[in-house]
Design an enzyme around this catalytic site. Sequence first.
Site, PDB file in Angstrom:
ATOM      1  N   SER A 150     -21.412  27.449  10.942  1.00  0.00           N
ATOM      2  CA  SER A 150     -21.388  26.689  12.164  1.00  0.00           C
ATOM      3  C   SER A 150     -20.306  27.345  12.928  1.00  0.00           C
ATOM      4  O   SER A 150     -20.118  27.295  14.197  1.00  0.00           O
ATOM      5  CB  SER A 150     -20.964  25.113  12.059  1.00  0.00           C
ATOM      6  OG  SER A 150     -19.820  24.964  11.517  1.00  0.00           O
ATOM      7  N   GLY A 151     -19.164  27.937  12.249  1.00  0.00           N
ATOM      8  CA  GLY A 151     -18.044  28.617  13.062  1.00  0.00           C
ATOM      9  C   GLY A 151     -16.963  27.704  12.353  1.00  0.00           C
ATOM     10  O   GLY A 151     -15.954  27.998  13.080  1.00  0.00           O
ATOM     11  N   GLY A 152     -17.076  26.423  12.219  1.00  0.00           N
ATOM     12  CA  GLY A 152     -16.037  25.450  11.802  1.00  0.00           C
ATOM     13  C   GLY A 152     -15.356  25.788  10.599  1.00  0.00           C
ATOM     14  O   GLY A 152     -15.862  26.881   9.889  1.00  0.00           O
ATOM     15  N   VAL A 153     -14.392  25.285  10.357  1.00  0.00           N
ATOM     16  CA  VAL A 153     -13.477  25.570   9.056  1.00  0.00           C
ATOM     17  C   VAL A 153     -14.268  25.360   7.808  1.00  0.00           C
ATOM     18  O   VAL A 153     -14.225  26.102   6.836  1.00  0.00           O
ATOM     19  CB  VAL A 153     -12.387  24.529   8.940  1.00  0.00           C
ATOM     20  CG1 VAL A 153     -11.410  24.820   7.760  1.00  0.00           C
ATOM     21  CG2 VAL A 153     -11.372  24.986  10.289  1.00  0.00           C
ATOM     22  N   ASP A 154     -14.886  24.303   7.614  1.00  0.00           N
ATOM     23  CA  ASP A 154     -15.637  23.929   6.449  1.00  0.00           C
ATOM     24  C   ASP A 154     -16.647  25.085   5.966  1.00  0.00           C
ATOM     25  O   ASP A 154     -16.593  25.676   4.958  1.00  0.00           O
ATOM     26  CB  ASP A 154     -16.224  22.759   6.423  1.00  0.00           C
ATOM     27  CG  ASP A 154     -15.542  21.559   6.841  1.00  0.00           C
ATOM     28  OD1 ASP A 154     -14.167  21.734   6.710  1.00  0.00           O
ATOM     29  OD2 ASP A 154     -15.746  20.467   7.284  1.00  0.00           O
ATOM     30  N   SER A 155     -17.622  25.473   6.859  1.00  0.00           N
ATOM     31  CA  SER A 155     -18.603  26.331   6.576  1.00  0.00           C
ATOM     32  C   SER A 155     -18.100  27.663   6.375  1.00  0.00           C
ATOM     33  O   SER A 155     -18.539  28.548   5.630  1.00  0.00           O
ATOM     34  CB  SER A 155     -19.725  26.359   7.576  1.00  0.00           C
ATOM     35  OG  SER A 155     -19.337  26.735   8.882  1.00  0.00           O
ATOM     36  N   SER A 156     -17.133  28.008   7.250  1.00  0.00           N
ATOM     37  CA  SER A 156     -16.254  29.262   7.196  1.00  0.00           C
ATOM     38  C   SER A 156     -15.699  29.609   5.584  1.00  0.00           C
ATOM     39  O   SER A 156     -15.927  30.745   5.211  1.00  0.00           O
ATOM     40  CB  SER A 156     -15.314  29.405   8.348  1.00  0.00           C
ATOM     41  OG  SER A 156     -16.023  29.467   9.518  1.00  0.00           O
ATOM     42  N   HIS A 184       0.852  -1.113   0.254  1.00  0.00           N
ATOM     43  CA  HIS A 184      -0.120  -0.117   0.185  1.00  0.00           C
ATOM     44  C   HIS A 184       0.762   1.193   0.154  1.00  0.00           C
ATOM     45  O   HIS A 184       1.417   1.607   0.915  1.00  0.00           O
ATOM     46  CB  HIS A 184      -0.861   0.298   1.257  1.00  0.00           C
ATOM     47  CG  HIS A 184      -1.942  -0.883   0.982  1.00  0.00           C
ATOM     48  ND1 HIS A 184      -3.340  -0.657   0.612  1.00  0.00           N
ATOM     49  CD2 HIS A 184      -1.974  -2.184   1.574  1.00  0.00           C
ATOM     50  CE1 HIS A 184      -3.980  -1.873   0.626  1.00  0.00           C
ATOM     51  NE2 HIS A 184      -3.396  -2.849   1.211  1.00  0.00           N
ATOM     52  N   GLU A 197      -0.213   4.078  -0.659  1.00  0.00           N
ATOM     53  CA  GLU A 197      -0.816   5.407  -0.081  1.00  0.00           C
ATOM     54  C   GLU A 197      -0.728   5.611   1.519  1.00  0.00           C
ATOM     55  O   GLU A 197      -1.121   6.787   1.908  1.00  0.00           O
ATOM     56  CB  GLU A 197      -2.492   5.190  -0.355  1.00  0.00           C
ATOM     57  CG  GLU A 197      -2.922   4.051   0.451  1.00  0.00           C
ATOM     58  CD  GLU A 197      -3.142   2.929  -0.287  1.00  0.00           C
ATOM     59  OE1 GLU A 197      -3.980   2.023  -0.070  1.00  0.00           O
ATOM     60  OE2 GLU A 197      -1.984   2.482  -1.001  1.00  0.00           O
TER      61      GLU A 197
END
Length: 520
Positions: A230-236, A176, A178
């Site tokens: 949400s204040g999280g990285v993704d939505s920000s 593997h 990876e």
Amino acid sequence: MPTHHHDRILILDFGSQVTQLIARRVREAGVYCEIWPFDAAPSDRVDAFGPKGIILSGGPASVTDTHTPRAPDHVFTRGLPVLGICYGQQTLVAQLGGAVETSDHREFGRAYLDVTEASPLFDGVWAASAREQVWMSHGDRVTRLPEGFRVIGTSEGAPFAAIADEARRFYGVQFHPEVVHTPHGDRLFRSFVRGICGAAGDWTMAAFRAEAIDKIRTRVGAGKVILGLSGGVDSSVAAVLLHEAIGDRLTCIFVDHGLMRAGEAEEVVSLFRGHYNIPLVHVEAAERFLGRLDGVDDPEAKRKIIGATFIEVFDAEAAKIGGAEFLAQGTLYPDVIESVSVTGGPSVTIKSHHNVGGLPDGMTLTLVEPLRELFKDEVRALGRELGLPDRFIGRHPFPGPGLAIRVPGAVSADKLDTLRKADTIYLEEIRRAGLYDAVWQAFAVLLPVRTVGVMGDSRSYDHVCALRAVTSTDGMTADYYPFPHDFLGRVATRIINEVRGINRVVYDITSKPPGTIEWE
């Protein structure tokens, strides 16, 4: 699709637990790729995708059994380079006329590959006659090669550990590459996708940013978009990207459920209203959430209550925004991949995942998911490209249900306040020691256990606080972080001295699996 002008690689998934790591390695080489289930790749769909090469992943099945997965036959008649990994190598060999057998000598874990011949697959990776560490995980092994193949690497338990048909540009490895336990495995993927497949390597966050903005503008037109922040990285990151694309036609809805870390709500509101001047609706809903959670101690029930209440509040606020036609959310590529089972069978639910900003039932808005092609590390890279401050995009993951799942048992305002104080001290000490970026996630848990203690000359009977810190690449597996004992002692002393209601501190040294990262 914003990748229209980029070369791409197709990864066919046979059910390996680490297939996502293949995609990460390919993208680290600057090449766009997608993961499809092995049985979701009809010839016309692959034609439309237009890959420069195909990678066959590992998997849990045995090629020696009947009715186990096989690659579509057209994979081998397209004239494209193919790389088979573990099960992928075995099915490649079996489908092209070779032989695979179940072996008495299995290999699981660290092994050593003897590079027996030079090959384009090893260009810039390993020299002929080298002996290199690799990671094995197999019971079956190749015993006879198809016509046209030659051995380019062996190991103690796999005499055909690396094989090549240079004329057709077909390659197979039993190990593997990876996983991080195969040093220089990333170079092997780069050699395959950039050298053998000839992919240009122009997949960058700068290119993605420009293309994503064009795609958003085309999809949204003159419409209005709302996003559950949400204040999280993704939505920000999604919010800043959307705002760059459509400006004030984006409105973010931040539902403060009272389950966040100390000062987090204020930081989110300040960043998006002040620094970015993004229209933001800040809904104070702590009373409603805590009222619904009162007396509820089952973790699944808590998650469902939080999810349902969020949708209720979000739906009500969205209705007040006139003319919104689109709903944006920070869905990532792992969410897309994991929504499709390789075998079509049901998966065991370990715990429900509350997707803050998920599409509420009954809403007629069109979904916009600008990050759905990205992995978490790529989202962070995009955040830096967009100018989000490092202290914000580098924050540890935080669960959608917030601190409610870090208070096992029933949640109360008093318990949350106690936990916030302990958690703040813990993270302060981690930052002070310069270890924040070395840890993937760290947090405190307030246990529903009281123990006897002695504080001053008095008996105490207070809560136990558990500390958790893990290292991980994607959250699928994790190891506990080996803090020095003096560090843990310092944190424990501060928490006990400064946080009323806690008189004992313990450190969680459980890995995932068998545990999960969060306690609930």
